[in-house]
Structure formats: structure tokens, C-alpha cells
Design an enzyme around this catalytic site. Sequence first.
Site, PDB file in Angstrom:
ATOM      1  N   CYS A 120     -14.849   4.473 -27.759  1.00 21.32           N
ATOM      2  CA  CYS A 120     -16.110   5.222 -27.939  1.00 21.32           C
ATOM      3  C   CYS A 120     -16.942   5.292 -26.663  1.00 21.32           C
ATOM      4  CB  CYS A 120     -16.912   4.633 -29.083  1.00 21.32           C
ATOM      5  SG  CYS A 120     -16.676   2.878 -29.235  1.00 21.32           S
ATOM      6  N   GLU A 121     -16.350   5.856 -25.616  1.00 23.68           N
ATOM      7  CA  GLU A 121     -17.081   6.115 -24.377  1.00 23.68           C
ATOM      8  C   GLU A 121     -16.651   7.487 -23.867  1.00 23.68           C
ATOM      9  OE1 GLU A 121     -17.407   3.186 -21.345  1.00 23.68           O
ATOM     10  OE2 GLU A 121     -16.993   1.525 -22.722  1.00 23.68           O
TER      11      GLU A 121
ATOM     12  N   TYR B 106     -10.556   4.944 -11.360  1.00 23.57           N
ATOM     13  CA  TYR B 106     -10.466   5.544 -10.016  1.00 23.57           C
ATOM     14  C   TYR B 106     -10.324   7.066 -10.060  1.00 23.57           C
ATOM     15  CZ  TYR B 106      -8.331   0.840  -9.530  1.00 23.57           C
ATOM     16  OH  TYR B 106      -8.026  -0.486  -9.611  1.00 23.57           O
TER      17      TYR B 106
ATOM     18  N   ARG C 222      -6.457   3.264 -15.040  1.00 24.62           N
ATOM     19  CA  ARG C 222      -6.569   3.897 -13.718  1.00 24.62           C
ATOM     20  C   ARG C 222      -7.353   5.221 -13.727  1.00 24.62           C
ATOM     21  NH1 ARG C 222      -2.919   5.408 -10.737  1.00 24.62           N
ATOM     22  NH2 ARG C 222      -3.740   4.503  -8.832  1.00 24.62           N
TER      23      ARG C 222
ATOM     24  N   TYR D 222       0.047  -1.319 -12.169  1.00 21.46           N
ATOM     25  CA  TYR D 222      -1.377  -1.356 -12.533  1.00 21.46           C
ATOM     26  C   TYR D 222      -1.621  -0.633 -13.861  1.00 21.46           C
ATOM     27  CZ  TYR D 222      -1.318  -2.698  -7.655  1.00 21.46           C
ATOM     28  OH  TYR D 222      -1.007  -3.323  -6.473  1.00 21.46           O
TER      29      TYR D 222
ATOM     30  N   GLU E  44       4.530  -6.073   1.705  1.00 22.20           N
ATOM     31  CA  GLU E  44       4.111  -6.602   0.405  1.00 22.20           C
ATOM     32  C   GLU E  44       3.788  -5.505  -0.611  1.00 22.20           C
ATOM     33  OE1 GLU E  44       2.262 -10.678   0.700  1.00 22.20           O
ATOM     34  OE2 GLU E  44       0.557  -9.352   0.372  1.00 22.20           O
ATOM     35  N   PRO E  45       4.771  -4.682  -0.942  1.00 24.02           N
ATOM     36  CA  PRO E  45       4.497  -3.557  -1.834  1.00 24.02           C
ATOM     37  C   PRO E  45       4.414  -3.984  -3.293  1.00 24.02           C
ATOM     38  CG  PRO E  45       6.819  -3.639  -1.304  1.00 24.02           C
ATOM     39  CD  PRO E  45       6.191  -4.755  -0.550  1.00 24.02           C
TER      40      PRO E  45
ATOM     41  N   GLY F  65       0.786  -1.230   0.000  1.00 19.20           N
ATOM     42  CA  GLY F  65       0.000   0.000   0.000  1.00 19.20           C
ATOM     43  C   GLY F  65       0.818   1.281   0.000  1.00 19.20           C
TER      44      GLY F  65
ATOM     45  N   ARG G 203       2.911  -1.227  -5.898  1.00 23.58           N
ATOM     46  CA  ARG G 203       3.043   0.079  -6.543  1.00 23.58           C
ATOM     47  C   ARG G 203       4.401   0.738  -6.281  1.00 23.58           C
ATOM     48  NH1 ARG G 203      -1.397   3.095  -7.470  1.00 23.58           N
ATOM     49  NH2 ARG G 203      -2.442   1.861  -5.886  1.00 23.58           N
TER      50      ARG G 203
HETATM   51  N1  LLP Z   1      -0.892  -7.409  -0.945  1.00 24.36           N
HETATM   52  C1  LLP Z   1      -2.175  -7.680  -1.233  1.00 24.36           C
HETATM   53  C2  LLP Z   1      -2.833  -8.798  -0.572  1.00 24.36           C
HETATM   54  C3  LLP Z   1      -2.865  -6.876  -2.161  1.00 24.36           C
HETATM   55  O1  LLP Z   1      -4.140  -7.133  -2.450  1.00 24.36           O
HETATM   56  C4  LLP Z   1      -2.198  -5.794  -2.789  1.00 24.36           C
HETATM   57  C5  LLP Z   1      -2.890  -4.944  -3.763  1.00 24.36           C
HETATM   58  C6  LLP Z   1      -0.848  -5.563  -2.463  1.00 24.36           C
HETATM   59  C7  LLP Z   1      -0.232  -6.389  -1.517  1.00 24.36           C
HETATM   60  C8  LLP Z   1      -0.036  -4.458  -3.085  1.00 24.36           C
HETATM   61  O2  LLP Z   1      -0.573  -3.191  -2.890  1.00 24.36           O
HETATM   62  P1  LLP Z   1       0.240  -1.900  -3.379  1.00 24.36           P
HETATM   63  O3  LLP Z   1       1.527  -1.852  -2.600  1.00 24.36           O
HETATM   64  O4  LLP Z   1       0.498  -2.028  -4.841  1.00 24.36           O
HETATM   65  O5  LLP Z   1      -0.647  -0.750  -3.068  1.00 24.36           O
HETATM   66  N2  LLP Z   1      -5.421  -1.339  -9.192  1.00 24.36           N
HETATM   67  C9  LLP Z   1      -5.294  -0.412  -8.083  1.00 24.36           C
HETATM   68  C10 LLP Z   1      -4.542  -1.014  -6.913  1.00 24.36           C
HETATM   69  C11 LLP Z   1      -5.121  -2.319  -6.440  1.00 24.36           C
HETATM   70  C12 LLP Z   1      -4.329  -2.992  -5.347  1.00 24.36           C
HETATM   71  C13 LLP Z   1      -4.821  -4.359  -5.093  1.00 24.36           C
HETATM   72  N3  LLP Z   1      -4.118  -5.064  -4.083  1.00 24.36           N
HETATM   73  C14 LLP Z   1      -4.647   0.872  -8.588  1.00 24.36           C
HETATM   74  O6  LLP Z   1      -4.320   0.967  -9.764  1.00 24.36           O
HETATM   75  O7  LLP Z   1      -4.496   1.819  -7.815  1.00 24.36           O
END
Ligand code: LLP
Length: 425
Positions: free
Chosen positions: A352-353, A319, A315, A381, A276-277, A233, A279
Site C-alpha cells: 500500500c504505497e 533506484y 531495486r 540484489y 570482486e563481482p 561493479g 551482479r
Molecule cells: N565489493 C564490495 C566491497 C562491494 O561493496 C560490492 C557491492 C561489490 C564488491 C560487488 O559489486 P557488484 O559487482 O555487484 O556491482 N543493491 C545495489 C548494488 C549494491 C552494491 C553494493 N556493493 C543494486 O541492486 O544495484
Amino acid sequence: MSVRSKYTDTLHFYGKETPHDLVEKFGSPLYVYNENVLRERCRDLVGLCKTEGLHINYSAKANANPHLLKIIREEGCRVDAMSPGELYLDLKVGYTPEEILYVCNNVSKEEMQNALDKGVLVSVDSLMQAEQLCRLNKGGKIMIRFNPGIGAGHSAKVVTGGKETKFGVDPEKLPQLLEILEKYNVTLAGINHHIGSLFMEGEQYIEAAKILLDLALKLPHFDKLEIIDFGGGFGIPYHKYENQPRFDLENFSGMLNETLSDWAKAHHYQGKFYLEPGRYIAAECGLILGSVYNTKTNGAKPYVGTDLGFNTLARPMLYDSFHDVEIYRKNLPQNFRTDGKEMEQTIVGNICESGDIIAKNRVLPVIEEGDIIAMLDAGAYGFSMSSNYTQRLRPAEVLIRKDGTAKCIRRRDSFEDIFATITDC
Ligand code: LLP
């Protein structure tokens, strides 16, 4: 010299190439990654792991291109998988089963069996899925995802902790869970959670981590616990041209390492801790280049028409996410200056949206037909959420290597690819 390129210029992002050369060689739209930036982001995080047993577990859903996965592994990260496809790729690039966690939700028994057959520890997030997994893995090990009751994130769609979300086992259900594990003689080898995606301050993460640590102490077989995984996250600054501050890793590292090492010492914990990063590792090393084919006004509103439909970068559409824009123009006059030539423009794609908007109401130098534009920070992503909607071909991916040369790491889809899965026609 380009119209707006300070950010990538400073990083030498394109190495020996230029955006126009890359598009000429590999086509448009085009994902471009920079190896140095990817390695640096991995090192930022691996470097903060000062506590014994603390590891970075890259979340491959952000970007699972095998060439990038290999680099990430070289930098000392482990990996998570959440689907058979991700697991397949992780193994293919050389991750060992011990280096992989399967963190899934709502999956079939066949999918669990597939991960078990590969020797990978599986995390499930409900009592029912726990029982299903235990039946398949009698006498074996399991990992459980709990819901810490608090969440964080850039959009309600990516907040994954708290009662409003589908994720995790409520810690109050621990007695029922332990009963199931006992029935099948299964060891609770890991616990995990993930509060959500994209926060710029670490306090909530630490707060949630403490909840998981407290929970660990309630486990009757605490000594059998091998992994405590706090999820990902960590945010990145998407507003590059406004000098948005970075996530303060130093401050976070202090809080995290103190919390974990004190706790491990106090409770004689010998197992591992995971962050668990996704992004943080993959976003900034990647961008997507697109071509400007059209400019027009509808009423008073100026539109810039490009090939960056939401099939290429979803994205902003999904979002309302912000990605900064760079603008590259060939053959600019020597003394070209953008001063005073800015105006509000909306950059759109070729789907086309009406929601097919990649950058809304942005004050930017005036964009012209023939320009190449880049949407920055699209490495996470980006490609992983792209699609063939309207039967458009997903872009190629190119890596700018350490020596500045470009290597194609995924070719563009072909028409044969989109016909390949059609039967009897
Ligand atoms: N661990 C688990 C169990 C997860 O579900 C996720 C992301 C992560 C780690 C990694 O999260 P991060 O560090 O990347 O924030 N598509 C969305 C983000 C969806 C994240 C889903 N799970 C976007 O483009 O913002």
C-alpha cells in the site's frame, strides 16, 4: 508459445518446466535461477584471469543462497563476506578461510573477532576501525580499504568511491595508518577498494586500479602484501529486449591483464589480485515470476496489478532500476500474434504505497488477468534485498538444473517463520 518470451526461450531458461507449471508447483511470486547461465557467467570471469595470481572473489551480497554459492565455488571463484551471516554461509558451503575475505565497514569489535576466530583476513575502512582491529589482532594481519577518489555506478546510492561517500581510508592518511600498524606489529597483508556498482565500460575501473597499484608501491612493506583487491561493479545489460550490448569483457581483459602483468613484473609482486563481482555473476541467472490478478485504468493510465510488491524485488523502487518484462499466457490460440497490440502499461505490486511500481510506463503487449510475468535479471540484489514488509512471505527460490529439472533451493516463508522471533506473546 507465450506473449513475450523470446529471451528465455532462446536460453531454454525454464528447462523442462514452464512458468505456469513452476508457479503451480512452488507458488507465486517465485525466484527462478538457471544453473547453466550461472556457470557461464562464472566462466566468463574466471576465463579472463590470465595474469598469475588473478582471482575472482564473488561478492555474496548479490545473492547468498548456499546452493548458488556452491556452484560458484565449483567454478573456481573465491568469496567475500560483509556480515557474520554471509561469513557463516560461506563457511557452511565449504569455502576455506583462505578463500574468504571479510570486507566490512562500521562493525563492532565482536564482529571483527568473529571473523578473526574463523581465520579470515579482515578489511576495514577507517583509521579508528584499523586501530580496533589491530588491538584484537596484535602481531597479525590486516587489510585496508582505500578510497581511490573516483567512483562509478548506476545510481548515487551505489557509487562508493570519491569524497562524497562514506567508504575507505583517504590515501593521504597513509602515514597515520602505518603508525597504528607499527604500534601493534600488524602486517598490512591486503589493500582494496570498490568504486561502485554497475558500469558498462572498464576504463574507469582500470584507472582506479592504477591508483591502488601506485598506492601499493608507497607501502614500506610492499613485499608483505598478499592481496590487491580492485572491487566489483561490472554491469550487465538489463535492457534485454533492446539488445543492449554486453560489458566488453574481451577488451577489458586485454587492458586488465596487460596492466597487472606489466606491473607485477616491474615490481616483482608475488601476491594475488582480486576482482570482486557480485551482479555480473548472479544477476542474469535469476528472474522473479509473479501473477497478474488485476488490470485497470486510473484516469487514462493503465495499471497491471501483480503480487510483485517491492518487498519481493526492491531495486525498481529504491533506484528506479529497469528490469525487462516477459509475459506468459496459457492456452494461446495457435495463430496468436502480438503485432499492433502493444500499449503503455505500469506494472505494480500489492503493497500500500504509491511507489510500489515494478515497471513504469512500459510499452508491452496488453497484459491480462491470469498471465504470469517475469522480471528478468533479478538474480543479483533480488532475493537478497527482499523483506517481510506488510508481513508478506518472502518467495521461494527454485533452481533449473543442468538436466532441465527444477529443484526448490529455498522454501517460501511461512506464517510460523514471521512469528518465530516474537517473544512472550
Ligand atoms: N565489493 C564490495 C566491497 C562491494 O561493496 C560490492 C557491492 C561489490 C564488491 C560487488 O559489486 P557488484 O559487482 O555487484 O556491482 N543493491 C545495489 C548494488 C549494491 C552494491 C553494493 N556493493 C543494486 O541492486 O544495484
